[in-house]
Every structure is written in structure tokens, then in C-alpha cells.
Design a protein around this motif. Structure first.
Motif, PDB file in Angstrom:
ATOM      1  N   TRP A 116       1.574  -1.899   2.367  1.00 39.47           N
ATOM      2  CA  TRP A 116       1.169  -3.203   1.828  1.00 39.47           C
ATOM      3  C   TRP A 116       0.451  -4.016   2.897  1.00 39.47           C
ATOM      4  O   TRP A 116       0.909  -4.108   4.034  1.00 39.47           O
ATOM      5  N   CYS A 117      -0.665  -4.622   2.535  1.00 41.20           N
ATOM      6  CA  CYS A 117      -1.401  -5.500   3.433  1.00 41.20           C
ATOM      7  C   CYS A 117      -1.181  -6.949   3.027  1.00 41.20           C
ATOM      8  O   CYS A 117      -1.415  -7.320   1.867  1.00 41.20           O
ATOM      9  N   ILE A 125      -2.553   2.124  -0.570  1.00 42.14           N
ATOM     10  CA  ILE A 125      -2.708   0.929   0.263  1.00 42.14           C
ATOM     11  C   ILE A 125      -2.925  -0.234  -0.695  1.00 42.14           C
ATOM     12  O   ILE A 125      -3.951  -0.288  -1.388  1.00 42.14           O
ATOM     13  N   ALA A 126      -1.963  -1.143  -0.774  1.00 43.07           N
ATOM     14  CA  ALA A 126      -1.999  -2.206  -1.779  1.00 43.07           C
ATOM     15  C   ALA A 126      -1.938  -3.582  -1.125  1.00 43.07           C
ATOM     16  O   ALA A 126      -1.677  -3.711   0.067  1.00 43.07           O
ATOM     17  N   GLY A 127      -2.158  -4.612  -1.934  1.00 46.51           N
ATOM     18  CA  GLY A 127      -2.086  -5.985  -1.449  1.00 46.51           C
ATOM     19  C   GLY A 127      -3.108  -6.854  -2.145  1.00 46.51           C
ATOM     20  O   GLY A 127      -3.974  -6.356  -2.875  1.00 46.51           O
ATOM     21  N   ASN A 175      -5.909  -3.645  -5.346  1.00 43.27           N
ATOM     22  CA  ASN A 175      -5.018  -4.788  -5.550  1.00 43.27           C
ATOM     23  C   ASN A 175      -3.794  -4.452  -6.391  1.00 43.27           C
ATOM     24  O   ASN A 175      -2.709  -4.995  -6.166  1.00 43.27           O
ATOM     25  N   LYS A 194      -7.111  -4.355   3.149  1.00 42.17           N
ATOM     26  CA  LYS A 194      -6.888  -2.984   2.674  1.00 42.17           C
ATOM     27  C   LYS A 194      -8.009  -2.041   3.094  1.00 42.17           C
ATOM     28  O   LYS A 194      -7.757  -0.948   3.608  1.00 42.17           O
ATOM     29  N   THR A 195      -9.245  -2.454   2.864  1.00 40.95           N
ATOM     30  CA  THR A 195     -10.382  -1.587   3.178  1.00 40.95           C
ATOM     31  C   THR A 195     -10.459  -1.317   4.674  1.00 40.95           C
ATOM     32  O   THR A 195     -10.748  -0.194   5.099  1.00 40.95           O
ATOM     33  N   GLU A 198      -6.670   2.886  -2.432  1.00 37.68           N
ATOM     34  CA  GLU A 198      -6.340   1.490  -2.159  1.00 37.68           C
ATOM     35  C   GLU A 198      -6.865   0.579  -3.256  1.00 37.68           C
ATOM     36  O   GLU A 198      -7.849   0.879  -3.922  1.00 37.68           O
TER      37      GLU A 198
END
Length: 213
Positions: free
Chosen positions: A148-149, A17-19, A127, A25-26, A125
Motif C-alpha cells: 500500500w502506498c 500495489i494499491a493506494g 487505486n 504507486k507508479t 498497480e
């Protein structure tokens, strides 16, 4: 997620889970870990390995003169992070310990998370999962799928400021930190074009794209 697990069996699947900072994300991970309890095939078989656990300690950052940029790509042990992700994918499976991060103390906690042998899915997750440069280049190949968030910049900044205030910073200090440090980190993530390489894109918790662009 069950199809992802089946696709890579018998090894564990790794979902990233990235962004950028503050994009949700959390929150998405929390929702995901709650949702999987309703699926018989995954309930109790999902482990969580957050990238934040691989922050360098404050003592290490002080020695490097990087305490004022804590959270930047070079203030994490990306090599150790990639090593743990690789270990979770290994066959035969073994128990894998991973650090977590205590936001109250502002320090990593050794072996704060454990990936048991029977975990079929590892959720991670952070950055920089798709940063793709320097030591971070080892991470993307270890992710079987990436979500992606994304979030409107002004909303994201306001949430980051509120988060820092909740952990004890004054409003002025929190705003200065976000605009100087967090936003520099966000720009690095955006410049790496990770969103285009993600398998699913979320905006404020809702899916807006499936499949890579």
C-alpha cells in the motif's frame, strides 16, 4: 519477492500495489521493476499488468455520461481486469495479453502488455485493488500480496495537479479536476480501509509497516 514466488509455485505470483491517486504507486512499481533485474532468480521473469489499462474508452464513457468522472471505480472494466489476473494465475501457464493505457491519448491500448509463460511474478498497480465492493470484489482474492502506498494529503494533491499540468491541462483546470474527481476517488479508496488489509505499507517510498494491522 523470491519467497512470494516460491510460496505459490508452480503458478505465477501476483503482487498488487494499491493506494489513493498520487500516492506513489507508479514510482514504486518503476523502482521495483528496476530492482528485480539484480536478482538472478527474478531477472527477466517479472511482468507488469497495470490496472489503468482497463479504463473504459472515451466513447464508452461518453455513452454512459461518465466522461467527467473518468478514473472513478465505475469507469473501469473491473470484470475484465479480474479475468486477466485470474488467467495469469492459471496452471498450466499460458501467454496472457493485457491492455495498457496511453496517457497522451487518454485511451486504453489493447494487448499493450504481454505476460510470457516464463514470468514468475506479475506486478499490478491501481487505486481500487482493495476496494472490495461491486465488480471490484473479485480482485482482492487474486492478489497473493499487497503493498500500500500512502502520502500526506497536501503533498499528494500537489503532485496530482502537477501530473495533470504535465499532460496538457491548464493549472486552474488541473486543480479543479483533482479536487473534484481525483479526491473523490481517493476518499473511496480510504473509506474501503485498504491500508489496514495490506501486507506492507509505504509512505513516500519508505516502508513504515510490514504485516497486516
Amino acid at each position: 519477492m523470491e519467497s512470494l514466488v516460491a510460496r505459490v509455485a508452480p503458478r505465477r505470483a501476483v503482487l498488487g500495489i494499491a493506494g489513493p491517486p498520487g500516492a506513489g504507486k507508479t514510482t514504486l512499481v518503476s523502482r521495483l521493476l528496476t530492482a528485480v533485474t539484480a536478482y538472478e532468480g527474478l531477472s527477466g521473469r517479472v511482468a507488469h499488468v497495470p490496472m489503468d489499462g482497463f479504463h473504459l474508452t472515451n466513447a464508452e464513457l461518453d455513452a454512459l455520461g461518465r466522461r467527467d468522472r473518468k478514473g472513478a471505480p465505475d469507469t473501469f472494466d473491473a470484470i475484465a481486469y479480474a479475468g486477466v489476473l485470474a488467467s495469469t494465475r492459471a496452471v498450466p501457464r499460458a501467454v496472457v495479453a493485457a491492455p495498457t493505457f496511453d496517457h497522451g491519448l487518454g485511451e486504453p491500448v489493447a494487448a499493450g502488455a504481454v505476460v510470457p509463460v516464463d514470468a514468475d511474478l506479475v506486478v499490478t498497480e491501481g487505486n481500487y485493488l482493495l476496494l472490495g465492493s461491486g465488480d471490484w470484489a473479485a480482485v482482492p482474492p487474486l492478489l497473493d500480496e499487497v503493498w500500500w502506498c500512502a502520502l500526506d494529503g497536501e503533498v499528494r494533491v500537489s503532485r496530482l495537479v502537477a501530473r495533470h499540468v504535465e499532460t496538457g491541462r491548464g493549472l486552474e483546470d488541473a486543480t479543479e479536476w483533482v479536487l473534484r474527481s481525483d479526491e473523490a476517488n481517493a476518499q473511496a479508496v480510504v473509506d474501503a480501509a485498504g491500508e489496514a488489509r495490506a501486507d506492507v505499507v509505504f509512505v513516500d517510498g519508505s516502508v513504515v509497516r510490514e504485516g497486516r494491522s
